[in-house]
Write a protein that holds these residues in place. Structure first.
Motif, PDB file in Angstrom:
ATOM      1  N   LEU A 140       0.862  -1.184   0.000  1.00 10.23           N
ATOM      2  CA  LEU A 140       0.000   0.000   0.000  1.00 10.23           C
ATOM      3  C   LEU A 140       0.898   1.233   0.000  1.00 10.23           C
ATOM      4  CD1 LEU A 140      -2.418  -1.279   2.790  1.00 10.23           C
ATOM      5  CD2 LEU A 140      -2.929  -1.202   0.356  1.00 10.23           C
ATOM      6  N   ILE A 141       0.561   2.216  -0.824  1.00 10.80           N
ATOM      7  CA  ILE A 141       1.363   3.442  -0.819  1.00 10.80           C
ATOM      8  C   ILE A 141       0.749   4.428   0.173  1.00 10.80           C
ATOM      9  CG2 ILE A 141       2.349   5.324  -2.163  1.00 10.80           C
ATOM     10  CD1 ILE A 141       3.482   2.594  -2.983  1.00 10.80           C
ATOM     11  N   ALA A 142       1.461   4.631   1.259  1.00 12.84           N
ATOM     12  CA  ALA A 142       1.029   5.588   2.288  1.00 12.84           C
ATOM     13  C   ALA A 142       1.736   6.917   2.010  1.00 12.84           C
ATOM     14  CB  ALA A 142       1.349   5.041   3.666  1.00 12.84           C
ATOM     15  N   SER A 143       2.308   7.524   3.025  1.00 12.48           N
ATOM     16  CA  SER A 143       3.041   8.786   2.864  1.00 12.48           C
ATOM     17  C   SER A 143       3.690   9.132   4.197  1.00 12.48           C
ATOM     18  CB  SER A 143       2.080   9.916   2.484  1.00 12.48           C
ATOM     19  OG  SER A 143       2.735  11.174   2.583  1.00 12.48           O
ATOM     20  N   VAL A 144       4.772   9.902   4.163  1.00 20.32           N
ATOM     21  CA  VAL A 144       5.311  10.409   5.425  1.00 20.32           C
ATOM     22  C   VAL A 144       4.283  11.303   6.115  1.00 20.32           C
ATOM     23  CG1 VAL A 144       7.769  10.232   4.864  1.00 20.32           C
ATOM     24  CG2 VAL A 144       6.510  12.314   4.250  1.00 20.32           C
ATOM     25  N   SER A 145       3.328  11.832   5.343  1.00 26.48           N
ATOM     26  CA  SER A 145       2.265  12.642   5.952  1.00 26.48           C
ATOM     27  C   SER A 145       1.283  11.780   6.757  1.00 26.48           C
ATOM     28  CB  SER A 145       1.500  13.421   4.874  1.00 26.48           C
ATOM     29  OG  SER A 145       2.335  14.411   4.314  1.00 26.48           O
ATOM     30  N   THR A 154      -4.482  17.925   6.883  1.00 25.57           N
ATOM     31  CA  THR A 154      -5.583  17.376   7.685  1.00 25.57           C
ATOM     32  C   THR A 154      -6.248  16.211   6.961  1.00 25.57           C
ATOM     33  OG1 THR A 154      -6.013  19.462   8.803  1.00 25.57           O
ATOM     34  CG2 THR A 154      -7.843  17.897   8.709  1.00 25.57           C
ATOM     35  N   ALA A 155      -6.712  16.443   5.754  1.00 28.95           N
ATOM     36  CA  ALA A 155      -7.440  15.393   5.037  1.00 28.95           C
ATOM     37  C   ALA A 155      -6.478  14.328   4.504  1.00 28.95           C
ATOM     38  CB  ALA A 155      -8.245  16.004   3.885  1.00 28.95           C
ATOM     39  N   TYR A 156      -5.428  14.783   3.856  1.00 31.19           N
ATOM     40  CA  TYR A 156      -4.482  13.850   3.224  1.00 31.19           C
ATOM     41  C   TYR A 156      -3.757  13.014   4.282  1.00 31.19           C
ATOM     42  CZ  TYR A 156      -0.574  12.312   0.270  1.00 31.19           C
ATOM     43  OH  TYR A 156       0.346  11.559  -0.420  1.00 31.19           O
ATOM     44  N   GLY A 157      -3.226  13.668   5.304  1.00 29.29           N
ATOM     45  CA  GLY A 157      -2.473  12.956   6.333  1.00 29.29           C
ATOM     46  C   GLY A 157      -3.345  11.980   7.109  1.00 29.29           C
ATOM     47  N   GLY A 187       8.543  10.062   0.977  1.00 25.09           N
ATOM     48  CA  GLY A 187       8.700  11.494   1.256  1.00 25.09           C
ATOM     49  C   GLY A 187       8.354  12.247  -0.015  1.00 25.09           C
ATOM     50  N   PRO A 188       8.882  13.463  -0.196  1.00 24.57           N
ATOM     51  CA  PRO A 188       8.549  14.207  -1.415  1.00 24.57           C
ATOM     52  C   PRO A 188       9.148  13.526  -2.649  1.00 24.57           C
ATOM     53  CG  PRO A 188      10.304  15.299  -0.223  1.00 24.57           C
ATOM     54  CD  PRO A 188       9.841  14.189   0.663  1.00 24.57           C
ATOM     55  N   ILE A 189       8.302  13.197  -3.576  1.00 24.48           N
ATOM     56  CA  ILE A 189       8.730  12.502  -4.793  1.00 24.48           C
ATOM     57  C   ILE A 189       8.335  13.365  -5.987  1.00 24.48           C
ATOM     58  CG2 ILE A 189       8.568  10.365  -6.144  1.00 24.48           C
ATOM     59  CD1 ILE A 189       9.655   9.923  -3.267  1.00 24.48           C
ATOM     60  N   ASP A 190       9.253  13.506  -6.925  1.00 25.38           N
ATOM     61  CA  ASP A 190       9.009  14.404  -8.051  1.00 25.38           C
ATOM     62  C   ASP A 190       8.017  13.792  -9.039  1.00 25.38           C
ATOM     63  OD1 ASP A 190       9.338  16.777  -9.240  1.00 25.38           O
ATOM     64  OD2 ASP A 190      11.500  16.575  -9.574  1.00 25.38           O
ATOM     65  N   GLN A 240       5.197  -4.001   7.748  1.00 21.79           N
ATOM     66  CA  GLN A 240       6.171  -2.918   7.928  1.00 21.79           C
ATOM     67  C   GLN A 240       5.813  -1.685   7.096  1.00 21.79           C
ATOM     68  OE1 GLN A 240       8.592  -3.264  10.329  1.00 21.79           O
ATOM     69  NE2 GLN A 240       7.278  -5.061  10.635  1.00 21.79           N
ATOM     70  N   ILE A 241       6.221  -0.546   7.606  1.00 22.62           N
ATOM     71  CA  ILE A 241       6.035   0.713   6.889  1.00 22.62           C
ATOM     72  C   ILE A 241       7.427   1.177   6.492  1.00 22.62           C
ATOM     73  CG2 ILE A 241       4.961   3.002   6.943  1.00 22.62           C
ATOM     74  CD1 ILE A 241       3.074   0.615   7.781  1.00 22.62           C
ATOM     75  N   LEU A 242       7.754   1.079   5.236  1.00 18.93           N
ATOM     76  CA  LEU A 242       9.105   1.433   4.762  1.00 18.93           C
ATOM     77  C   LEU A 242       9.084   2.871   4.240  1.00 18.93           C
ATOM     78  CD1 LEU A 242      12.019   0.723   4.050  1.00 18.93           C
ATOM     79  CD2 LEU A 242      11.174  -0.303   1.927  1.00 18.93           C
ATOM     80  N   ALA A 243       9.755   3.755   4.967  1.00 21.62           N
ATOM     81  CA  ALA A 243       9.834   5.142   4.511  1.00 21.62           C
ATOM     82  C   ALA A 243      10.891   5.243   3.421  1.00 21.62           C
ATOM     83  CB  ALA A 243      10.182   6.060   5.682  1.00 21.62           C
ATOM     84  N   VAL A 244      10.487   5.796   2.294  1.00 21.52           N
ATOM     85  CA  VAL A 244      11.431   6.065   1.190  1.00 21.52           C
ATOM     86  C   VAL A 244      11.442   7.589   1.083  1.00 21.52           C
ATOM     87  CG1 VAL A 244      11.915   5.686  -1.262  1.00 21.52           C
ATOM     88  CG2 VAL A 244      10.845   3.865   0.093  1.00 21.52           C
ATOM     89  N   ASP A 245      12.253   8.196   1.928  1.00 21.57           N
ATOM     90  CA  ASP A 245      12.060   9.632   2.175  1.00 21.57           C
ATOM     91  C   ASP A 245      13.344  10.414   2.411  1.00 21.57           C
ATOM     92  OD1 ASP A 245      12.801   8.720   4.679  1.00 21.57           O
ATOM     93  OD2 ASP A 245      11.160   9.687   5.757  1.00 21.57           O
ATOM     94  N   GLY A 246      14.493   9.873   2.034  1.00 24.49           N
ATOM     95  CA  GLY A 246      15.747  10.603   2.213  1.00 24.49           C
ATOM     96  C   GLY A 246      16.048  10.942   3.662  1.00 24.49           C
TER      97      GLY A 246
END
Ligand code: NAI
Length: 260
Positions: A140-145, A154-157, A187-190, A240-246
């Motif tokens: 599942l694609i989550a987010s650092v947010s 608020t909504a996205y996070g 994290g922020p991805i272009d 597991q939650i793998l952060a790919v966020d530099g």
């Protein structure tokens, strides 16, 4: 255990753009068959042109992931003739940078409808197939947010926080069915999404707060997804939650410092 020569198939949502498109490409390069879904039919057609080298192993199909009946029909139709379903990556999602007081119930509902219910629906429909056919893996694609309190999310996070714990719950319940479930927290991805939501000021702030000092690429997220889908490489990793966020989500003091 799956035979070595088995051609595995995977479902990717949000396959027309950004992380979903990079994941589709990466899985094709790694030998998977890929069924890609996206609600943007024009972008899918453009993506298909670039994937013509994989003709026969890739099928792209327009689908709104919030539509349960359409999702069931599309998934069973598109998988017909493909190898056993062994992987799912739910990358379809929407974002918004809106302050708490400006967040309306309607925005909360739309965000959760796509990011939570849509991802859940794809995962559940696919998991039913995998449960009855020898197991597999879901990313599942989550987010650092969904991990920390980022301003304006608020909504996205909240929707991504739900994905984080949904991952753990699914991992526990589906383990007995030989289905591993992990999440990636980019994290922020272009990508188009980041370009739409991040102003120049926000971009500069991300680069300042990310210890590696830059945005990630869609391919860097896709490689992590490929790893988490691959039974040979990550067969004992679930929940597991793998952060790919530099390094964003683990950073403390970061910057303005004499030791640098
Ligand atoms: P993107 O906007 O490039 O791609 C998202 C795709 O999802 C689009 O092609 C869009 O048409 C599709 N989509 C949206 N709603 C849909 C629906 N209801 N049904 C089917 N398809 C739908 O965005 P990006 O950056 O590739 O995002 C992918 C995932 O990564 C999202 O879940 C996003 O929240 C997450 N993410 C992205 C980050 C970034 O900085 N780009 C950071 C953290 C997480």
């Amino acid at each position: 255990m799956a035979g070595l020569m088995e051609i595995r198939s995977a479902i990717v949502t949000g396959a027309a753009s950004g992380i979903g498109l990079a994941t589709t490409t990466t899985l094709l390069e790694a030998g998977w068959q890929v069924a890609g879904f996206d609600r943007d039919g024009n972008a899918l057609a453009a993506a298909m042109q670039n994937l013509s080298a994989y003709h026969g192993r890739v099928r792209l199909h327009p689908l709104d992931i919030t539509d349960e009946a359409a999702s069931k029909a599309a998934i069973s139709e598109i998988m017909d003739g493909f190898g056993p379903l062994r992987g799912v990556v739910t990358s379809a999602g929407i974002a918004s940078n809106t302050s708490f007081f400006d967040t309306t119930p309607d925005l909360m509902r739309r965000m959760n409808d796509v990011n939570v219910i849509g991802s859940f629906l794809t995962a559940r429909i696919a998991a039913e197939t995998m449960r009855d056919n020898g197991g597999g893996a879901i990313v599942l694609i989550a987010s650092v947010s969904g991990l920390v309190g980022n301003r304006g999310r608020t909504a996205y996070g909240a929707s991504k926080g739900a994905i984080v714990n949904l991952t753990r719950i699914m991992a526990v319940e589906l383990a007995a069915h030989r289905i591993r479930v992990n999440a990636i927290a980019p994290g922020p991805i272009d990508t188009a999404m980041a370009r739409q939501v991040h102003s120049a000021k926000v971009r500069a702030e991300w680069c300042d707060k990310v210890p590696m000092g830059r945005y990630g690429t869609p391919n860097e997220v896709a490689q992590a997804a490929r790893f988490l889908l691959d039974e040979q490489q990550s067969g004992y990793i679930t929940g597991q939650i793998l952060a790919v966020d530099g390094g964003f989500s683990i950073a403390g003091l970061n910057g303005g410092d004499e030791t640098a």
